[in-house]
Design an enzyme around this catalytic site. Structure first.
Site, PDB file in Angstrom:
ATOM      1  N   GLY A  40      -0.661  -3.222   5.544  1.00 57.01           N
ATOM      2  CA  GLY A  40      -1.766  -4.125   5.912  1.00 57.01           C
ATOM      3  C   GLY A  40      -2.236  -3.836   7.329  1.00 57.01           C
ATOM      4  O   GLY A  40      -2.428  -2.679   7.718  1.00 57.01           O
ATOM      5  N   THR A  90       0.918  -1.121   0.000  1.00 54.52           N
ATOM      6  CA  THR A  90       0.000   0.000   0.000  1.00 54.52           C
ATOM      7  C   THR A  90       0.949   1.157   0.000  1.00 54.52           C
ATOM      8  O   THR A  90       2.154   0.972   0.122  1.00 54.52           O
ATOM      9  CB  THR A  90      -0.877  -0.112   1.279  1.00 54.52           C
ATOM     10  OG1 THR A  90      -1.655  -1.279   1.177  1.00 54.52           O
ATOM     11  CG2 THR A  90      -1.754   1.078   1.519  1.00 54.52           C
ATOM     12  N   SER A 118     -10.813  -2.347   5.469  1.00 55.89           N
ATOM     13  CA  SER A 118      -9.418  -1.939   5.276  1.00 55.89           C
ATOM     14  C   SER A 118      -8.768  -1.626   6.623  1.00 55.89           C
ATOM     15  O   SER A 118      -9.454  -1.489   7.636  1.00 55.89           O
ATOM     16  CB  SER A 118      -9.398  -0.690   4.398  1.00 55.89           C
ATOM     17  OG  SER A 118      -8.107  -0.154   4.323  1.00 55.89           O
ATOM     18  N   SER A 119      -7.453  -1.518   6.616  1.00 51.74           N
ATOM     19  CA  SER A 119      -6.736  -1.043   7.804  1.00 51.74           C
ATOM     20  C   SER A 119      -6.082   0.309   7.538  1.00 51.74           C
ATOM     21  O   SER A 119      -5.383   0.847   8.411  1.00 51.74           O
ATOM     22  CB  SER A 119      -5.629  -2.028   8.184  1.00 51.74           C
ATOM     23  OG  SER A 119      -6.177  -3.278   8.491  1.00 51.74           O
ATOM     24  N   ASP A 157      -9.266  -8.790   1.081  1.00 51.00           N
ATOM     25  CA  ASP A 157      -9.505  -8.051   2.329  1.00 51.00           C
ATOM     26  C   ASP A 157     -10.898  -8.322   2.892  1.00 51.00           C
ATOM     27  O   ASP A 157     -11.207  -7.922   4.017  1.00 51.00           O
ATOM     28  CB  ASP A 157      -9.300  -6.544   2.127  1.00 51.00           C
ATOM     29  CG  ASP A 157      -7.881  -6.110   2.485  1.00 51.00           C
ATOM     30  OD1 ASP A 157      -7.165  -6.908   3.114  1.00 51.00           O
ATOM     31  OD2 ASP A 157      -7.490  -4.973   2.146  1.00 51.00           O
ATOM     32  N   THR A 161      -3.905   1.805  -2.357  1.00 53.87           N
ATOM     33  CA  THR A 161      -3.414   0.431  -2.347  1.00 53.87           C
ATOM     34  C   THR A 161      -3.885  -0.388  -3.540  1.00 53.87           C
ATOM     35  O   THR A 161      -4.940  -0.131  -4.110  1.00 53.87           O
ATOM     36  CB  THR A 161      -3.884  -0.281  -1.051  1.00 53.87           C
ATOM     37  OG1 THR A 161      -3.286  -1.566  -0.977  1.00 53.87           O
ATOM     38  CG2 THR A 161      -5.390  -0.434  -0.976  1.00 53.87           C
TER      39      THR A 161
HETATM   40  N1  GLY Z   1      -5.216  -3.715   1.483  1.00 54.99           N
HETATM   41  C1  GLY Z   1      -4.783  -3.297   2.747  1.00 54.99           C
HETATM   42  C2  GLY Z   1      -5.824  -2.528   3.491  1.00 54.99           C
HETATM   43  O1  GLY Z   1      -6.667  -1.910   2.887  1.00 54.99           O
HETATM   44  O2  GLY Z   1      -5.823  -2.548   4.682  1.00 54.99           O
END
Ligand code: GLY
Length: 566
Positions: free
Chosen positions: A469, A376, A447-448, A418, A394
Site C-alpha cells: 500500500g 500487492t 496507486s502507490s 484506492d 495487485t
Molecule cells: N492497491 C495498492 C496500490 O495500488 O497502491
C-alpha cells in the site's frame, strides 16, 4: 523403425520432465538469497519464480519471464497474484529503450463520485473495501498481452506453467493456509457457490489447492487471447456474477478496457539513473520527491537508521505524501502539476523548513503551494541479454474483494477503495485524497505501486519493488538509500527493519526489530511512533558488473518469497 525408437525416447523424456514439474509443485522450498552469473527472477512464490526461470532457461527474455511469472502467481499466490486485478510494469530493454506499462483497473462506466456515501453523506468504507461493488475493471490480462510484442514466446507457452498448476494443483505453504483461513468467513459470506479457496476443514500447510475453474479460464485466455477474458464466456461470468449481487461492471466496461504505455519517471540520484512508474501511480513521483529532497544532505555520514537519518527521511516523506493527497490522481482525467512537483527548486524549498532534532507536524506541513491489510505483489527480473523488468501487481487488499467469479474461479480486486471516496476520508491504508483522486467513470484510481529500475552507466544496476500500500514508495526509497548511500549488500538492504511516514496519520510506523534506542530518540524529538509487524515484501536484484557471479537476487524474508536464477 528408427523414428519409432526416437518417438519412444521422446515420450519417455517428456513424461519424466512433466513428472519432475509435478513433483516440484508438491515439494518445494523457498530460496531467499542467491548469487548467479546470468539471469534471475524474484517473486512472492517459489513456483512462480520457477515458472519464470524455466522460460529464461528455454531462451525467453525478461518480458517472457515476467508474463509467465505473473500468470503463475495468479494461481499459486491468490492473495495478490491475479487476473482479476491490475498492475504496472517498468522495463529497460537491452537496446537502451525504457517503457512503463499501465494496466491499472478503471472505474466502471456506472461509477460516480459519491457512490460510497450513504443518504446522510457518510462514507461507507465497507462498500468500497469488500464485496461486489468494490471491484474495478481488471487490467492484468490486457497488460500482459500489451507486453507480449516484447517477448519471444507465444502466450500458450508462457501460460502453460500457470495452467498446469491450476489444473493439477500444488501444495500450499503454512503461511498461505493461515491466510486462506483468515479470509474463510468473507469467502463464505460473499460466494454462494462452492469455491476452490474454501474446503470443509480449515487449510493446513501441505494441503493441495486445485483450481479447475481457473484452469479453464486461463485456457480460454491462452487459446483466444485477451478476448478470452474481456469478451465471451469469461466476460459474461464477470458481468453476471457481479451484477446479480449489486456490482456494476458491464460487458462494455470489459470490452473497452485498454492497457496504456506511458513515459516513465526518470531522474538521477547521486549519479544513478532511476526509472519508475508515473501516474496513475504516485510511487515514482514520491520516489523522486523524497530522493531529491535528501540528495544534497550527507546521508551516508548520518549512518543507517540513526535517529538523524530516520528523521530526515520521515520529513521528506511527510512532505511528499502531503502533495500526494492534494494533487495526485489519474492525469488522463485531472490536471496534476507533475512538472512543478518535481522541480528541484520546489523540492529544496519544501524541505528547507525541516529542523534536525525536532519533530515536524502534519498540521503545519500542508501540501506545497504551486501556483492497506495490504496485498500487492512484486516481481523483479533480469535476463542474460541485459533486459530488466520490474512488475508490481495487485488486487488491493488480501484476496481483493474476496469475490470469486462463479464459474471462472478467480478473485476480483477491491481497487475502488484506492479512489478518494470522500474528501479527507482515509482509505484502507489510511491515505487521504481529494478531487484529484475522486471517482469518475473510466478513471484509474491513484496507486502507490513503485516498480523501479536503477541504471549505472546506462546498464541495469538494481531491479526493485514491493507490495505494502502506501508503504510501497517508502520501502523502495529505503532499499535504494541502503544500497546507494549506506553501501549495503542486497540482502541487508531488503531485510533490515523499515519505517514509514505518510503525512497523515502523523505517525512514524516502525517495523519490529527497529532499534529501541533510536525509537526513544525520535520520541524525544516529539514524534509519535507505532510498531507494525512487517513493512513491505521487497524483491530486489542487484548487479555487480565486475564480478563473475555478478547478480545478487534477494527474496524478502518477510514471506514465502523466492529467488531463482542461474
Ligand atoms: N492497491 C495498492 C496500490 O495500488 O497502491
Amino acid at each position: 523403425m528408427r523414428i519409432k525408437f526416437y518417438l519412444i525416447i521422446f515420450v519417455f523424456v517428456s513424461n519424466c520432465l512433466l513428472a519432475t514439474a509435478q513433483i516440484t509443485a508438491y515439494q518445494y522450498e523457498a530460496q531467499k538469497n542467491i548469487t548467479v552469473s546470468r539471469a534471475a527472477v524474484v517473486s512472492a512464490h517459489t513456483l512462480a519464480s520457477q515458472a519464470g526461470e524455466s522460460i529464461l532457461k528455454k531462451g525467453g527474455n525478461a518480458i517472457d519471464a515476467a508474463i509467465a511469472t505473473q500468470f503463475a502467481l495468479a494461481v499459486v499466490y491468490p492473495g495478490a497474484g491475479n487476473i482479476g486485478g491490475g498492475g504496472f510494469m517498468v522495463a529497460h530493454l537491452k537496446n537502451g529503450k525504457d517503457f512503463s506499462l499501465d494496466y491499472r483497473e478503471t472505474a466502471p462506466a456506472a461509477a460516480f463520485k459519491d457512490m460510497y456515501l450513504d443518504a446522510a453523506g457518510n462514507a461507507v468504507t465497507a462498500m468500497s473495501q469488500w464485496g461486489y461493488k468494490a471491484c474495478g475493471v481488471p487490467g492484468t490480462v490486457a497488460g500482459l498481452f500489451a507486453a507480449l510484442p516484447y517477448a519471444k514466446f507465444k502466450m500458450p507457452v508462457l501460460m502453460a506453467p500457470a495452467i498446469q498448476l491450476a489444473e493439477k494443483g500444488f501444495v500450499i505453504t503454512k503461511e498461505e493456509a493461515a491466510s486462506l483461513n483468515s479470509a474463510r468467513k468473507d469467502f463464505m459470506d460473499l460466494n454462494k457457490e462452492p469455491i476452490a479457496f474454501v474446503k470443509k476443514e480449515l487449510w493446513k500447510g501441505g494441503d493441495t489447492l486445485i483450481q479447475p475453474q481457473l484452469a479453464a479460464t486461463l485456457t480460454r485466455i491462452s487459446k483466444l487471447g485477451a478476448s478470452g477474458f474481456y469478451e465471451g464466456a469469461t466476460a459474461l461470468m464477470i458481468q453476471n456474477g457481479l451484477q446479480k449481487n449489486g456490482g456494476i461492471i458491464s460487458l462494455d466496461d470489459l470490452k473497452n478496457y485498454k492497457a496504456k504505455f506511458r513515459d516513465p519517471i526518470r531522474f538521477n540520484y547521486r549519479g544513478y539513473q532511476i526509472i519508475s512508474m508515473p501516474l496513475p501511480s504516485s510511487g515514482g513521483i514520491i520516489l523522486q520527491q523524497v530522493l531529491k529532497m535528501i540528495e544534497n544532505k550527507d546521508v551516508q555520514a548520518l549512518q543507517f537508521q540513526s535517529a538523524a537519518s530516520v528523521q530526515l527521511l520521515v520529513e521528506a516523506e511527510r512532505r511528499a505524501f502531503a502533495d500526494r493527497a492534494q494533487y495526485m490522481g489519474d492525469a488522463d482525467f485531472v490536471q496534476v502539476p507533475v512538472k512543478q512537483l518535481l522541480e528541484d527548486t520546489y523540492l529544496q524549498k519544501r524541505i528547507s523548513d525541516y529542523i534536525p532534532g525536532k519533530a515536524g507536524n502534519s498540521k503545519e506541513t500542508e501540501a506545497g503551494i504551486i501556483p492497506e491489510h495490504e496485498e500487492t505483489t512484486h516481481i523483479s527480473i533480469l535476463d542474460a541479454e541485459g533486459n530488466a523488468v520490474s512488475v508490481t501487481t495487485t488486487l488491493n487488499g488480501s484476496y481483493g474483494s474476496r469475490v470469486v467469479i462463479a464459474g471462472a474461479g478467480f478473485i476480483m480486486n477491491n481497487e475502488m477503495d484506492d479512489f478518494s471516496i470522500k474528501e479527507g476520508v482515509p482509505n484502507m491504508y489510511g491515505a487521504v485524497g481529494n478531487a484529484a483522486n475522486a471517482i469518475a467513470p473510466g478513471k484509474r484510481m491513484l496507486s502507490s505501486m513503485t516498480p523501479t529500475l536503477v541504471l549505472k552507466n546506462k546498464k541495469p544496476f538494481i531491479v526493485v519493488g514491493t507490495p505494502g500500500g502506501t508503504t510501497i514508495p517508502t520501502s523502495v526509497i529505503q532499499s535504494l538509500v541502503n544500497i546507494i548511500d549506506f553501501k549495503m549488500n542486497a540482502a541487508d538492504a531488503v531485510n533490515k527493519p523499515k519505517f514509514h511516514h505518510q503525512w497523515l496519520p502523523d505517525v512514524i510506523y516502525i517495523e519490529k526489530g527497529f532499534s529501541p534506542a533510536v525509537a526513544d530518540s525520535l520520541r524525544n524529538m516529539g514524534y509519535t511512533l507505532q510498531t507494525r509487524s512487517a513493512i513491505g515484501r521487497t524483491e530486489l536484484i542487484k548487479i555487480n558488473p565486475t564480478q563473475k557471479k555478478k547478480i545478487e537476487a534477494v527474496a524478502d524474508h518477510r514471506g514465502d518469497d523466492d529467488a531463482r536464477g542461474y
